[in-house]
Design a protein around this motif. Sequence first.
Motif, PDB file in Angstrom:
ATOM      1  N   ASN A  38      -8.760   5.587  -5.946  1.00  0.00           N
ATOM      2  CA  ASN A  38      -8.305   4.811  -4.791  1.00  0.00           C
ATOM      3  C   ASN A  38      -6.788   4.799  -4.663  1.00  0.00           C
ATOM      4  OD1 ASN A  38     -10.691   3.264  -3.384  1.00  0.00           O
ATOM      5  ND2 ASN A  38     -11.159   3.234  -5.556  1.00  0.00           N
ATOM      6  N   PHE A  70       0.827  -1.209   0.000  1.00  0.00           N
ATOM      7  CA  PHE A  70       0.000   0.000   0.000  1.00  0.00           C
ATOM      8  C   PHE A  70       0.859   1.256   0.000  1.00  0.00           C
ATOM      9  CE2 PHE A  70      -3.494  -2.799   1.234  1.00  0.00           C
ATOM     10  CZ  PHE A  70      -4.560  -2.229   0.557  1.00  0.00           C
ATOM     11  N   VAL A  94      -5.602  -2.480   5.182  1.00  0.00           N
ATOM     12  CA  VAL A  94      -4.563  -1.766   5.925  1.00  0.00           C
ATOM     13  C   VAL A  94      -4.723  -2.006   7.428  1.00  0.00           C
ATOM     14  CG1 VAL A  94      -3.670   0.515   6.511  1.00  0.00           C
ATOM     15  CG2 VAL A  94      -4.190  -0.029   4.145  1.00  0.00           C
ATOM     16  N   ALA A 116      -4.950   6.604  -1.350  1.00  0.00           N
ATOM     17  CA  ALA A 116      -4.054   5.962  -0.391  1.00  0.00           C
ATOM     18  C   ALA A 116      -3.063   6.953   0.195  1.00  0.00           C
ATOM     19  CB  ALA A 116      -3.308   4.816  -1.068  1.00  0.00           C
ATOM     20  N   THR A 155       2.198   1.703  -3.435  1.00  0.00           N
ATOM     21  CA  THR A 155       1.127   2.188  -4.318  1.00  0.00           C
ATOM     22  C   THR A 155       0.903   3.679  -4.136  1.00  0.00           C
ATOM     23  OG1 THR A 155       0.057   0.016  -4.263  1.00  0.00           O
ATOM     24  CG2 THR A 155      -1.290   1.891  -4.957  1.00  0.00           C
ATOM     25  N   CYS A 168      -9.783  -1.458   0.894  1.00  0.00           N
ATOM     26  CA  CYS A 168      -8.458  -0.883   1.185  1.00  0.00           C
ATOM     27  C   CYS A 168      -8.318  -0.546   2.666  1.00  0.00           C
ATOM     28  CB  CYS A 168      -8.235   0.358   0.331  1.00  0.00           C
ATOM     29  SG  CYS A 168      -7.997   0.030  -1.427  1.00  0.00           S
ATOM     30  N   TRP A 224      -9.740   7.702   0.772  1.00  0.00           N
ATOM     31  CA  TRP A 224     -10.697   6.597   0.810  1.00  0.00           C
ATOM     32  C   TRP A 224     -12.009   7.034   1.460  1.00  0.00           C
ATOM     33  CZ3 TRP A 224      -6.274   3.083   2.891  1.00  0.00           C
ATOM     34  CH2 TRP A 224      -5.453   2.704   1.811  1.00  0.00           C
TER      35      TRP A 224
END
Length: 326
Positions: free
Chosen positions: A95, A50, A282, A99, A53, A278, A251
Amino acid sequence: MAELEFGTPPGPDGHPAAPQASRRRGGGGALRGLLANGKAVAGVIILLLFIATALLAPVIAPGDPTLIQGIGSQPPSAEHWLGTTAKGQDVLALNVWGARSSLFVGFTVGVAAVLVGLLVGLASAYLGRAVDNLLSLVTNVFLLLPGLPLLVILAAFLPQGLGTVILVLVITGWAGSARVLRSQAMSIRGKDFVAAAQVTGESALRIMFREMLPNMASIVMSTFLACVIFGIGAQAGLEFLGLGDISTVSWGTNLYWASNDGALLTGAWWVFVPPGVCIALVAFALALVNYGVDETTNPRLRRPRRRTTPDAPTRVATSPRKEASA
């Protein structure tokens, strides 16, 4: 006749050597323990994916993610892997860029809340009964206040912005960490090495941060991870209610716009499921790391390295003279 020493190897002169002092588990030992823990490794891998990303968002989804890039409410396809929103925005880009904001707020809230809680906990445990009573009173007041109404009130009256969200979450989230860290600091306060440091004339700050704090590393890490989970979830909740900065992409704002655009009513699951997944992943990854830290640092939860049976013989080291006489 030389006495038998269980688990003590013989010295060069044939007599049992003095038992060696046990090594302290330093940072290297704790790191090796975490790397050997499956839960911690799985959590770190998910978390690093994550974070990568979020850092590579300009490469994965270049351009402004809020721009209209197709027909609205389109399901996942080869052109738009996660479909489009009712406005025609790409859900994957929203998305990926979301993040950045969510992880930044979560980790910032975690650091700030743990720092405040650590200062309050150490001061309460070390600076005497008067300071402890005052800080405990303030902590109890914040603990007794209902969290969600306080979040709503503060977010509604303060100006909108990412800094406001972080400030609100720190104000409502530090008390729990302060209570946990104070309890741990109180147990360390009565140890012999703290008394020895006082006798040698060390200052209060040095004793708190050089003597007591290193022995609280595991509980500080666990509290930090819990505060990060709280920060990410609370930010998403505030923004879903429309009390955050809805001009940013996160998010939580993705869920807010999905609700406003009627994604739940129209069955456009590809709009509201990805941000929820997501957030859940996490939080799951951070919980795995938390469990791994607890299992590594807590002797009661630490698994034995090899299994033993009641019939297994006890290893006994004897001196060469004893073996020669036998």
